[in-house]
Design an enzyme around this catalytic site. Structure first.
Site, PDB file in Angstrom:
ATOM      1  N   LYS A 200      60.306 -41.141 -42.860  1.00 56.80           N
ATOM      2  CA  LYS A 200      59.295 -42.177 -43.044  1.00 56.80           C
ATOM      3  C   LYS A 200      58.965 -42.838 -41.697  1.00 56.80           C
ATOM      4  CE  LYS A 200      58.711 -41.908 -47.551  1.00 56.80           C
ATOM      5  NZ  LYS A 200      59.255 -42.838 -48.543  1.00 56.80           N
ATOM      6  N   ARG A 233      66.434 -38.461 -51.665  1.00 52.67           N
ATOM      7  CA  ARG A 233      65.301 -37.532 -51.595  1.00 52.67           C
ATOM      8  C   ARG A 233      65.027 -37.255 -50.120  1.00 52.67           C
ATOM      9  NH1 ARG A 233      59.680 -37.593 -51.215  1.00 52.67           N
ATOM     10  NH2 ARG A 233      58.611 -36.075 -52.559  1.00 52.67           N
TER      11      ARG A 233
END
Length: 259
Positions: A200, A233
């Site tokens: 991210k 994840r």
């Protein structure tokens, strides 16, 4: 949970597996070999600014992959979708979990699909398209409690529900790191948590252009595991499995010293 994006435009691996089912399945199997217990298959990018796709396009991308992966492995398969119709068809094709980035608040019927089929349901927090509370934990509680109400009203059993704080979804770096720092507070919601920090923007920014984003992700994985997260994840399964081994060994050592 290994990430398998069957899209041309996902922020990290878009275009790698969007057109060839065999390549996508092979990538999923490699993640299983690296230690993934779940493969999360998505057909629409959720990155900021991504172009939306129709349900038909989404399903054409993912359903053949889910079906083939279900035949090739006994791993759990998750479908990354907010559409009830796509979820229904994905479970019929072999998926076991519905992973909704809108927390069942965009298409509440998705919770009925989970209840009817017996699939697991992951409800993710998002700050997109709504007013948010200035306190990130208070906002998490308000949003996720509404999602839980929707799921329970549809008949989804609590033991089938996992929550996700939605790292990176309409959250700036300060908010993301505040969520990491205060993650233990979310455990009061009473359900296991899935987390997705992998590659991210806030992780990449913290280590700079020269940093290794997968090693940086593994650091967040270890921290969040100690704070109570259950499912991770990720893109690089092997690196994060190693981080989890260290985190779990640390927690076992702490338990032993108290006993």
């Amino acid at each position: 949970m290994g990430i398998l994006n069957c899209t041309p435009d996902s922020f990290s691996d878009g275009g790698r597996y969007g057109e060839n089912v065999d390549d996508a399945v092979a990538a999923g199997l490699r993640m299983v070999a690296d230690g993934a217990s779940i493969i999360d298959v998505g057909g629409e990018s959720t990155r900021p600014g991504a172009d939306p796709v129709s349900a038909e396009v989404e399903q054409a991308r993912i359903l053949p992959v889910i079906s083939a992966l279900a035949c090739a492995s006994d791993c759990l398969i998750s479908v990354d979708t907010y559409r009830a119709q796509t979820a229904q068809r994905a479970v019929a094709a072999g998926a076991h979990i519905v992973n909704d980035v809108w927390g069942a608040q965009r298409e509440p019927l998705i919770a009925e699909v989970a209840a009817r089929t017996g699939a697991g349901l992951c409800l993710m927090h998002t700050g997109r398209e709504r007013e948010t509370d200035s306190d990130p934990i208070r906002d998490q509680f308000a949003f996720l409690r509404r999602s839980l109400d929707i799921a329970r009203a549809a008949g989804v059993a609590d033991e089938a529900i996992v929550l996700d704080p939605g790292f990176g979804f309409a959250k700036d770096a300060a908010t993301n790191f505040a969520l990491m720092r205060r993650f233990r507070e979310l455990r009061a919601l009473g359900r296991p948590f899935l987390v997705g920090t992998s590659r991210k923007r806030f992780v990449r920014a913290a280590v700079g252009e020269a940093g290794d984003q997968d090693r940086a992700t593994a650091a967040t994985t270890a921290l969040l595991r100690v704070a109570g997260a259950s499912i991770f994840r990720v893109h690089d399964v092997a690196a994060n499995r190693e981080a989890l081994r260290i985190a779990d060994a640390t927690m076992r050592s702490d338990t032993g010293s108290q006993g």
